[in-house]
Design an enzyme around this catalytic site. Structure first.
Site, PDB file in Angstrom:
ATOM      1  N   LYS A   1       0.837  -1.205   0.000  1.00  0.00           N
ATOM      2  CA  LYS A   1       0.000   0.000   0.000  1.00  0.00           C
ATOM      3  C   LYS A   1       0.873   1.256   0.000  1.00  0.00           C
ATOM      4  O   LYS A   1       0.599   2.214  -0.720  1.00  0.00           O
ATOM      5  CB  LYS A   1      -0.952   0.003   1.195  1.00  0.00           C
ATOM      6  CG  LYS A   1      -2.126  -0.961   1.001  1.00  0.00           C
ATOM      7  CD  LYS A   1      -2.989  -1.057   2.234  1.00  0.00           C
ATOM      8  CE  LYS A   1      -4.146  -2.028   2.010  1.00  0.00           C
ATOM      9  NZ  LYS A   1      -4.828  -2.367   3.257  1.00  0.00           N
TER      10      LYS A   1
ATOM     11  N   LYS B   1      -3.272  -9.072 -11.119  1.00  0.00           N
ATOM     12  CA  LYS B   1      -4.382  -9.229 -10.156  1.00  0.00           C
ATOM     13  C   LYS B   1      -5.353  -8.052 -10.279  1.00  0.00           C
ATOM     14  O   LYS B   1      -4.920  -6.903 -10.353  1.00  0.00           O
ATOM     15  CB  LYS B   1      -3.806  -9.269  -8.735  1.00  0.00           C
ATOM     16  CG  LYS B   1      -4.867  -9.303  -7.665  1.00  0.00           C
ATOM     17  CD  LYS B   1      -4.268  -9.047  -6.283  1.00  0.00           C
ATOM     18  CE  LYS B   1      -5.333  -9.033  -5.217  1.00  0.00           C
ATOM     19  NZ  LYS B   1      -5.946  -7.776  -4.878  1.00  0.00           N
TER      20      LYS B   1
ATOM     21  N   LYS C   1      -8.560  -2.307  -7.363  1.00  0.00           N
ATOM     22  CA  LYS C   1      -8.891  -0.880  -7.524  1.00  0.00           C
ATOM     23  C   LYS C   1      -7.636  -0.060  -7.762  1.00  0.00           C
ATOM     24  O   LYS C   1      -7.628   0.858  -8.559  1.00  0.00           O
ATOM     25  CB  LYS C   1      -9.510  -0.329  -6.227  1.00  0.00           C
ATOM     26  CG  LYS C   1     -10.921  -0.687  -5.995  1.00  0.00           C
ATOM     27  CD  LYS C   1     -11.453   0.012  -4.765  1.00  0.00           C
ATOM     28  CE  LYS C   1     -11.033  -0.632  -3.466  1.00  0.00           C
ATOM     29  NZ  LYS C   1     -11.625  -1.928  -3.173  1.00  0.00           N
TER      30      LYS C   1
HETATM   31  P1  ADP Z   1      -8.727  -4.047  -4.003  1.00  0.00           P
HETATM   32  O1  ADP Z   1      -7.463  -4.832  -4.260  1.00  0.00           O
HETATM   33  O2  ADP Z   1      -9.482  -3.802  -5.247  1.00  0.00           O
HETATM   34  O3  ADP Z   1      -8.452  -2.765  -3.238  1.00  0.00           O
HETATM   35  P2  ADP Z   1      -9.642  -5.035  -1.475  1.00  0.00           P
HETATM   36  O4  ADP Z   1      -8.231  -5.066  -0.982  1.00  0.00           O
HETATM   37  O5  ADP Z   1     -10.581  -4.015  -0.920  1.00  0.00           O
HETATM   38  O6  ADP Z   1      -9.634  -4.949  -3.078  1.00  0.00           O
HETATM   39  O7  ADP Z   1     -10.242  -6.505  -1.278  1.00  0.00           O
HETATM   40  C1  ADP Z   1     -11.514  -6.817  -0.759  1.00  0.00           C
HETATM   41  C2  ADP Z   1     -11.668  -8.317  -0.716  1.00  0.00           C
HETATM   42  O8  ADP Z   1     -11.723  -8.826  -2.064  1.00  0.00           O
HETATM   43  C3  ADP Z   1     -10.505  -9.072  -0.031  1.00  0.00           C
HETATM   44  O9  ADP Z   1     -11.000 -10.179   0.712  1.00  0.00           O
HETATM   45  C4  ADP Z   1      -9.668  -9.541  -1.180  1.00  0.00           C
HETATM   46  O10 ADP Z   1      -8.967 -10.701  -0.865  1.00  0.00           O
HETATM   47  C5  ADP Z   1     -10.707  -9.790  -2.274  1.00  0.00           C
HETATM   48  N1  ADP Z   1     -10.112  -9.526  -3.593  1.00  0.00           N
HETATM   49  C6  ADP Z   1      -9.719  -8.321  -4.067  1.00  0.00           C
HETATM   50  N2  ADP Z   1      -9.210  -8.440  -5.305  1.00  0.00           N
HETATM   51  C7  ADP Z   1      -9.282  -9.754  -5.623  1.00  0.00           C
HETATM   52  C8  ADP Z   1      -8.913 -10.518  -6.777  1.00  0.00           C
HETATM   53  N3  ADP Z   1      -8.372  -9.931  -7.836  1.00  0.00           N
HETATM   54  N4  ADP Z   1      -9.118 -11.846  -6.769  1.00  0.00           N
HETATM   55  C9  ADP Z   1      -9.680 -12.455  -5.687  1.00  0.00           C
HETATM   56  N5  ADP Z   1     -10.047 -11.791  -4.554  1.00  0.00           N
HETATM   57  C10 ADP Z   1      -9.854 -10.458  -4.516  1.00  0.00           C
END
Ligand code: ADP
Ligand code: TRP
Length: 320
Positions: free
Chosen positions: A110, A189, A192
């Site tokens: 982050k 992956k 956001k």
């Molecule tokens: P982002 O990476 O978009 O900021 P978050 O960190 O808010 O997403 O993740 C929210 C939830 O969604 C977590 O439990 C995370 O493991 C799951 N998650 C986020 N991106 C993915 C992905 N590409 N594949 C599988 N699970 C995901």
């Protein structure tokens, strides 16, 4: 069996969040006692605007309810409606070695992505541990990227129990094997922060644009294409049955269609999949009072459990 998980209201929900976390969380309401919450305190580490935070919290609630979370089966609440978690967070902080947090991949990622480093961001895993341990969760369904956080939670709970007695339940992680990591439109992956998401509830126009942006190689219509390495195909796997996938594989080798056609197929299938939830979503968007009522009744139930557990913890550590 108590199952607990949360999701940060930190922006528009994408299909990676859905398949990696939201769907497994919702389906666990039928296999045990589910606590599902909106991790509003956690989102504050990245969302600094109060109006955006408030809106994101509401949208996340609406999405969960529309996608099938049933507040009669699960305890559904906002993290900040149960502030007892912050007291446990402090107690656990005392037991958390700095070196453990310094090894945090998520924290390092982050900061590398430009989120301003702060004590809150650094101690994020301790708050997560408090979320889980306050409710004696046995199982925590999350995406693969949360593995280290759950390991830290287990370590902190073990340290607590060694010092104060067998009070905290050591949770187990549950990762959905088929959807561990959903890829984004650039093949990395989906996240956001990488600007490579497919947001299922965006307008049709935006959704189409996101799907049309999926990166492919430059093979033309009349060349055979390799579905195994193609991001469009990998995304189709999330939505299609075995038979549908076999037909799609055939289209990759037929030399009569280009990637644009496959993207169109993906667009249609994503639309179709989420269409079923759109009416419910419209309903909740138009009835915020109904959503508020459900959240408050979930919070009351969560608070009652949290207060009881915190009392036991306070006594164990000498705060009585
Ligand atoms: P982002 O990476 O978009 O900021 P978050 O960190 O808010 O997403 O993740 C929210 C939830 O969604 C977590 O439990 C995370 O493991 C799951 N998650 C986020 N991106 C993915 C992905 N590409 N594949 C599988 N699970 C995901
Ligand atoms: N960190 C999780 C995420 O990024 C959200 C979260 C906060 C969580 N507290 C939790 C998940 C407790 C499971 C259990 O999605």
């Amino acid at each position: 069996m108590r199952i607990l998980s949360g999701i940060q209201p930190s922006g528009a929900m994408h299909i990676g969040n859905y398949f990696g976390a939201v769907k497994p969380i919702i389906s666990s309401q039928d296999s045990g006692e589910l606590f599902a919450f909106i991790a509003s305190y956690h989102a504050m580490t990245s969302v600094k605007d109060k109006d955006i935070l408030r809106q994101n919290i509401f949208d996340t609630a609406v999405n969960f309810l529309s996608l099938g979370l049933n507040p009669d089966k699960a305890i559904f609440y906002r993290q900040h409606d149960v502030p007892q978690v912050l007291e446990l967070y402090w107690i656990l902080s005392i037991l958390t070695p700095m070196a453990m947090l310094e090894r945090g991949h998520s924290y390092k990622d982050k900061v590398a992505k430009g989120i301003k480093s702060s004590h809150g961001l650094f101690s994020y895993p301790v708050l997560m541990a408090a979320d889980i341990l306050l409710f004696d969760a046995n199982i925590v369904p999350v995406g693969k990227d949360q593995t280290q956080h759950i390991e830290m939670c287990r370590d902190i709970a073990t340290t607590f129990n060694d010092r104060f007695g067998d009070i905290l339940t050591i949770p187990k992680i549950k990762i959905e094997q088929n959807t561990q990591t959903v890829i984004g439109t650039d093949g990395a992956k989906m996240s956001k922060s990488y600007n490579n998401t497919i947001n299922m509830f965006d307008t049709e126009k935006k959704l189409k644009k996101q799907i049309m942006n999926i990166k492919t190689d430059s093979k033309g219509i009349h060349e055979p294409k390799d579905y195994k390495t193609c991001s469009i195909y990998k995304l189709c796997e999330l939505f299609m049955s075995k038979n549908e996938l076999i037909q799609l594989q055939q289209r990759y080798i037929n030399k009569t269609e280009g990637y644009g056609h496959f993207k169109q197929t993906l667009y249609e299938i994503v639309q179709k999949y989420f269409a079923a939830y759109k009416n419910k979503r419209e309903h909740y968007l138009k009835n915020p009072d109904e959503v508020e009522h459900m959240l408050q009744s979930g919070a009351a139930k969560a608070k009652a459990k949290a207060t009881k557990k915190l009392e036991t913890i306070r006594q164990a550590v000498g705060l009585n």
